[in-house]
Design an enzyme around this catalytic site. Structure first.
Site, short mmCIF file in Angstrom:
data_model
loop_
_atom_site.label_atom_id
_atom_site.label_comp_id
_atom_site.label_asym_id
_atom_site.label_seq_id
_atom_site.Cartn_x
_atom_site.Cartn_y
_atom_site.Cartn_z
N LYS A 109 0.81 -1.22 0.00
CA LYS A 109 0.00 0.00 0.00
C LYS A 109 0.85 1.27 0.00
O LYS A 109 0.36 2.34 -0.36
CB LYS A 109 -0.96 0.00 1.19
CG LYS A 109 -2.04 -1.08 1.11
CD LYS A 109 -3.29 -0.53 0.51
CE LYS A 109 -4.54 -1.39 0.53
NZ LYS A 109 -4.51 -2.75 1.02
N SER B 31 1.35 -9.95 -0.57
CA SER B 31 1.03 -8.52 -0.51
C SER B 31 1.23 -7.86 0.85
O SER B 31 1.26 -6.63 0.93
CB SER B 31 -0.42 -8.31 -0.96
OG SER B 31 -1.30 -9.09 -0.17
#
Ligand SMILES: *Cc1c(COP(=O)(O)O)cnc(C)c1O
Length: 328
Positions: A51, A304
């Site tokens: 992110k 991720s």
């Protein structure tokens, strides 16, 4: 919309602020599935998830007046942490609104970065109402977690790194929630390699993108606790970018049970020596589940994030956790 040039520009913009994470073959998974499997170690990104790429790309494009006003976002935790980190780096201030479903370890990290944290209600939607209220009341600049061109372009830089390291990649397994990560990677990879297949992976408990594909339009789903807590929440009924992009560019979205996600976390630790949060392990979990079917390789799997509470990680490794857990 979003094109390859925007993603290339994002890469030059954020280059000095983020890590280019390792893109490496996995011998254990390649042997197990008899096809070359490549892991994108994006869980090793600063702040513990990808992110930071989108948040940094968005923050760096704000005017001085916008930076001075401060930024605000709804988050399941990792976007909030990335935004708080990126805001602090440019002398701005972040306000992060989250639901009570966000794990405590994520909330604590965001506070530690000096952000103003608001915990509101039982769903992303309720937290989003607080964002809207504060944008109006305090003139803050909203930088949403996925449905924004600068966020999508930032996440897409992962796709560029994969294609540079492995130009012949055929398939990419990507965790999907709001679809910013999947849309960005799909634009980057398919612009350079149009025949590559991008496959989304999500959890059965509240997969908003999959439900929206089925309905043919952005659709609300009920939110549950999941080991893949970062994949919770809706895609927004007024979704502008990621629904359309994912609908056009993703080959499929696979849904996993909580048991399957736990197996992915275990495999990552025991075979790859990697600590992953549930959302970061769904790519490996999808392969192990057999739900991916026959795929041509090389297959790239996006790991991720790694922001799991370590006591939960330990319980999952010990196989003690009830998939219908309420206990974290
Ligand atoms: C946010 C997040 C995702 C999903 O990204 P979207 O852009 O919302 O689809 C996947 N994994 C982790 C660890 C995340 O934090």
């Amino acid at each position: 919309m979003i094109d390859l040039q925007m993603i290339r520009d994002a890469r030059s913009r954020i280059g000095g602020h983020i890590s280019s994470t390792p893109t490496e073959p996995s011998s254990s998974l390649s042997e197990l599935f008899q096809v070359p499997i490549i892991l994108k170690h994006e869980h090793r990104q600063k702040t513990g998830s990808f992110k930071l790429r989108g948040a940094t790309n968005a923050i760096l494009q704000l005017s001085d007046a916008e930076k001075a006003a401060g930024v605000i976002a709804v988050s399941t935790g990792n976007h909030g942490r990335a935004l708080a980190h990126a805001a602090r780096a440019v002398g701005s201030k972040a306000t992060i609104c989250m639901s009570e479903l966000v794990p405590q370890n994520k909330v604590a990290e965001i506070r530690r970065l000096g952000a103003d944290v608001r915990i509101i209600g039982q769903s992303q939607d309720e937290a989003l109402h607080e964002v809207e209220r504060l944008v109006t009341q305090d003139n803050l600049v909203e930088l949403p977690p996925f449905d924004h061109p600068h966020i999508i372009a930032g996440q897409g830089t992962i796709g560029l790194e994969i294609i540079e390291a492995f130009p012949n990649v055929e398939t990419v397994l990507v965790p999907v929630s709001g679809g910013g990560l999947a849309a960005g990677i799909a634009v980057a990879v398919k612009s350079l390699h149009p025949n590559a297949k991008i496959i989304g992976v999500s959890m059965e408990r509240g997969a908003a993108m999959k439900a929206s594909f089925t309905a043919g339009k952005p659709t609300q789903v009920e939110e549950f606790r999941s080991f893949a807590d970062a994949l919770g929440g809706g895609i927004g009924l007024d979704n502008k970018l990621t629904f359309r992009l994912c609908q056009q560019l993703l080959h499929d979205v696979i849904l996993l049970t909580e048991e399957e996600i736990a197996a992915g976390i275990r495999h990552a630790y025991l075979e790859e020596r990697e600590v992953l949060e549930g959302s970061g392990a769904v790519g490996i979990a999808a392969l192990l589940s057999g739900k991916v079917g026959h795929l041509s390789g090389p297959i790239a799997v996006i790991l991720s994030g790694r922001n799991i509470a370590m006591d939960l990680h330990r319980q999952i490794l010990n196989g003690k956790i009830d998939p219908n857990h309420e206990a974290f």
